[in-house]
Write an enzyme that holds these catalytic residues in place. Structure first.
Site, short mmCIF file in Angstrom:
data_model
loop_
_atom_site.label_atom_id
_atom_site.label_comp_id
_atom_site.label_asym_id
_atom_site.label_seq_id
_atom_site.Cartn_x
_atom_site.Cartn_y
_atom_site.Cartn_z
N GLU A 1 -7.06 -6.91 -2.47
CA GLU A 1 -6.38 -7.54 -1.35
C GLU A 1 -7.35 -8.51 -0.66
OE1 GLU A 1 -3.59 -6.46 2.52
OE2 GLU A 1 -4.51 -4.84 1.37
N LYS B 1 -7.36 15.99 -0.32
CA LYS B 1 -6.54 14.86 -0.78
C LYS B 1 -5.06 15.03 -0.45
CE LYS B 1 -9.79 13.93 -4.54
NZ LYS B 1 -10.61 15.16 -4.62
N ASP C 1 -15.17 9.36 -3.90
CA ASP C 1 -13.93 9.83 -4.51
C ASP C 1 -12.79 9.14 -3.74
OD1 ASP C 1 -11.67 11.16 -5.41
OD2 ASP C 1 -12.66 13.11 -5.51
N HIS D 1 -2.06 -14.28 4.67
CA HIS D 1 -1.94 -13.70 3.34
C HIS D 1 -1.57 -14.77 2.31
CE1 HIS D 1 -2.14 -9.21 3.33
NE2 HIS D 1 -2.17 -9.44 4.64
#
Length: 356
Positions: A35, A166, A242, A337
């Site tokens: 991005e 997670k 991670d 963007h």
């Protein structure tokens, strides 16, 4: 099975000016992302940090890595009895954990009883490692020890989801998992107007209506922010973390208040899970990045990881402030963007071998 590499564009952004109890001074940070607008967005926040006295005040509140296990017993009554006895021998459990690693230290334990199941959440300091494997090994040793001392306990699982690894859960937001870091600064009104093209009132109002009310309507869990996950993922990928831990890492609260005409802006992140040793750190680009960040210096155990967490949280502050400011102006977010991403595609097409 062959091993391949997945290249992700990486750029250094900043420097970011920092003060606080974990890291001070001005530091650039590496961000790996597809991005492209994220780099200039965080860069704008970094510029703001250099325009205010002291920069971003970065405070480590607490730290711990967690692993939960569960046992089966004959019923809730015996579970209550055994749990009370286990708690009375906490120092003994600390010795079991310390024997599993010279860096592991058991600092707390939480519990839940559901029917005939006893859930235990162990909270452990893990030095400069993020601690996933360290706490699992320690928990395995603890389970073996507990079952040897209390035959009423029967093995359930080494991972019981009460950790919670997670996953976005209330327990992590309440107790914290990893490093709990708060970043905050008071930004003068004139800086907000000139460099963010907004006002303290506009940003504070947007934060309340979008991050607080909007998240409540969406059913968010211990979370009220615009896009912590963007900065966390980019920082995690660049420093060998991670990346799946952005799930709980993105749980956090942004606060924006008008303070004497200026803008008080803070980001609270209770689950920053990072380390400077362990899995992923042997890759050449990760080693290079950690070295450039000054995190290969000989410091007290845990200090390099704390400094890394401070840099990570500061990156989040920069990107969060910049995005909220952009969203106070109609059309600014999408225009940025379109312009940036079209330019990136044009550059890649004309020179496919270009690497950032």
């Amino acid at each position: 099975m062959s091993e391949q590499a997945a290249p992700v564009p990486l750029r250094w952004v900043g420097p970011i000016r920092l003060s606080g109890n974990v890291i001070t001074g001005e530091h650039e940070v590496p961000l790996a992302t597809y991005e492209a607008p994220l780099w200039p967005s965080v860069g704008r926040g970094a510029r703001i940090s250099r325009l205010i006295e002291g920069g971003i005040d970065t405070t480590l509140v607490t730290e711990r890595m967690s692993r939960s296990v569960y046992f089966e017993l004959d019923g809730a009554g015996v579970a209550v009895q055994v749990l009370g006895e286990i708690r009375s021998r906490f120092a003994e459990l600390q010795q079991v954990v310390s024997a599993s690693s010279r860096f592991a230290e058991l600092i707390d334990m939480h519990s839940e009883i559901a029917g005939r199941l006893l859930f235990l959440r162990f909270e452990i300091l893990s030095g400069d490692a993020s601690g996933h494997n360290m706490v699992t090994l320690a928990s395995e040793r603890l389970m073996t020890h507990l079952m040897s001392q209390w035959p009423q306990l029967r093995y359930g699982s080494i991972s019981a989801n009460y950790c919670s690894d997670k996953k976005a859960t209330a327990v992590n937001g309440i107790l914290g998992r990893g490093k709990h870091v708060v970043t905050e600064a008071r930004i003068p009104r004139e800086v907000v107007q000139k460099w963010l093209r907004s006002t303290p009132e506009q940003i504070a109002e947007l934060n309340t209506r979008k991050n607080l009310v909007g998240t409540i309507l969406a059913g968010g869990i211990r979370s009220a922010n615009a896009h912590y996950a963007n900065m966390l993922l980019a920082f995690y990928l660049a420093t060998g973390q991670d990346a799946a831990n952005i799930v709980e890492g993105s749980q956090g609260v942004t606060q924006a208040e008008v303070d004497g005409g200026d803008l008080y802006f803070s980001c609270t992140l209770p689950n920053v899970i990072v380390g400077t040793v362990g899995s992923g750190k042997g890759l050449t680009f990760v080693e290079d990045n950690l070295t450039r960040l000054g995190l290969r210096a000989d410091r007290a155990p845990g200090d390099n990881a704390r400094r890394l967490a401070g840099l990570c949280a500061a990156s989040v502050w920069c990107g969060e402030l910049s995005l909220l400011a952009a969203q106070t102006n109609p059309g600014e977010l999408m225009a940025a963007h379109v312009a940036i991403e079209r330019n990136e595609r044009s550059t890649q097409t004309s020179n496919p071998s270009t690497e950032e």
